[in-house]
Design an enzyme around this catalytic site. Sequence first.
Site, PDB file in Angstrom:
ATOM      1  N   HIS A  29       8.193  21.368   1.150  1.00 28.68           N
ATOM      2  CA  HIS A  29       8.799  22.562   0.554  1.00 28.68           C
ATOM      3  C   HIS A  29       9.502  23.364   1.641  1.00 28.68           C
ATOM      4  CE1 HIS A  29       5.879  22.536  -2.977  1.00 28.68           C
ATOM      5  NE2 HIS A  29       5.157  21.874  -2.086  1.00 28.68           N
ATOM      6  N   GLU A  94       4.552  23.477   3.582  1.00 27.59           N
ATOM      7  CA  GLU A  94       5.618  24.475   3.502  1.00 27.59           C
ATOM      8  C   GLU A  94       6.335  24.535   4.850  1.00 27.59           C
ATOM      9  OE1 GLU A  94       6.796  26.428   1.141  1.00 27.59           O
ATOM     10  OE2 GLU A  94       5.296  26.283  -0.468  1.00 27.59           O
TER      11      GLU A  94
HETATM   12 ZN   LIG Z   1       8.422  24.381  -3.212  1.00 34.30          ZN
END
Ligand SMILES: [Zn+2]
Length: 230
Positions: A29, A94
């Site tokens: 992400h 992330e």
């Molecule tokens: Zn995401």
Amino acid sequence: MSSFRRIDRPSPNHGPRAADARVELLILHYTGMPSAAHALDRLCDPASQVSAHYTVDEDGTVYAHVPEDRRAWHAGRSSWRGAGDVNGRSIGVEIVNPGHEFGYRPFPPVQMAAVAELCRGIVARHAIAPADVLGHSDVAPDRKEDPGELFDWPGLAAQGVGIWPTPSQADDGPVADADVAALLGRYGYDPAGPRALLAFQRHFHPGTLTGAADAGTVRSLRALLRLTGR
Ligand SMILES: [Zn+2]
């Protein structure tokens, strides 16, 4: 030993994995927030109900939020290879970047080096197939754009994480003959959504973000199916 600074920053946002669950996907992400501090606060705030296993900052610092044997809350409504509950069968990472909403920019080389090192460990620990290293947009194409077309997927593949298609003559063929939705579905996408092909382009053919089946996009898709045997 990690070459990058690693900081424990626990998040309360996680739950148990199902007893028969296998970690078979790695989902990457971008944070999509104005700053790393904003993103870290949100990922660790019980009210947000979101988390990831790790966050990689732009200077390569790795924040550890959730143990890998726990189910972190990063993918939301999503599917891959015909099955849902991506959170239950994945590790989520992330990567700090403001994203399309707050000023999308290239991912610095030192950050990508840290991502590569972290992800090499994850795919080795869980025996995750190269074709199952994915972006959030791959598993939720109608909702998500991250990590986006600036993410260095080919560089990551060169470092042993994920796969990058290198089309050959074997992948030629008239675009008109390609049932693109069926090919996307065979690879793992939910082909029913209108943005599946655009998500494919964001990951594997970032020079062409049209959502339309051009010759280059179809060649890359055929190459991936050939290289992975899917
Ligand atoms: Zn995401």
